[in-house]
Scaffold this active site. Sequence first.
Site, PDB file in Angstrom:
ATOM      1  N   ASP A 268       0.825  -1.204   0.000  1.00 37.77           N
ATOM      2  CA  ASP A 268       0.000   0.000   0.000  1.00 37.77           C
ATOM      3  C   ASP A 268       0.867   1.264   0.000  1.00 37.77           C
ATOM      4  O   ASP A 268       2.040   1.242   0.378  1.00 37.77           O
ATOM      5  CB  ASP A 268      -0.891   0.040   1.246  1.00 37.77           C
TER       6      ASP A 268
ATOM      7  N   HIS B 204       3.927  -2.233   3.083  1.00 38.67           N
ATOM      8  CA  HIS B 204       3.991  -0.911   2.462  1.00 38.67           C
ATOM      9  C   HIS B 204       5.343  -0.760   1.767  1.00 38.67           C
ATOM     10  O   HIS B 204       6.378  -1.126   2.339  1.00 38.67           O
ATOM     11  CB  HIS B 204       3.806   0.190   3.511  1.00 38.67           C
TER      12      HIS B 204
END
Length: 240
Positions: free
Chosen positions: A65, A207
Amino acid sequence: MSGIRWKIACLLFVLALDVVFLKGMYHSYVQAKDTLFIPVNGDSEEIDEVRRQFSGDKQIALTFDDGPDPVYTPKLLEGLKARGVHATFFLLGENVEGKEAIVKQMYQDGHLIGSHGYSHVQMSKETIKTACEQIEENNRKIEAIIGKRPQYLRPPYGSWTEELECSIDMTVVMWDIDPLDWKAQNARKVVRHIVKNVEPGDIILLHDVYPTSVEAALEAIDTLIKQGYTFVTVDELLVD
């Protein structure tokens, strides 16, 4: 009596040799099983197929993400390509701007690109109109770069409502394992959490905007491949 002892000693010696030989064969198998039948000049699809045959149903999906990041995303892409692994990236529209080349490389490398909205807001706290506009703006940006409209959406914080579900014609993807890499920023701790908790069919949340997360992702891949796991994109996992 001494003859019986001699026979017993010989038998024990032979059994010990057998144990050593079998251990050696097993060690050689463990080292060779991941590469034995991989074509020398095979492309990533051929490598994926061989690993899929070895691993059976032990498929998992790595997802990232908040990117793309100008420094860490390219390092991650390089590491994934070297390992023949495909992942899923949920991009933020505000981070896409100025990094179009990274997004294009991501797509060309065979990764799945999804939307994370335009900015990192809780969509359930926005009006339906505002949330839809955020998603649509990001979709247009991504489509303009790769020529394909994102079909998969991960709302920031996992914040979602049934009303939004009815308004957005996309598949919403959450996760099974969250090592809180953004909070820990400790590669060893993140890897330990993933390896300890992962199960076939899991979607792992990471991430690509932290150096420790990129390091952890690549180390986890190396460890889990040895355990017989293969990595697929979210669409492959959900279809299966």
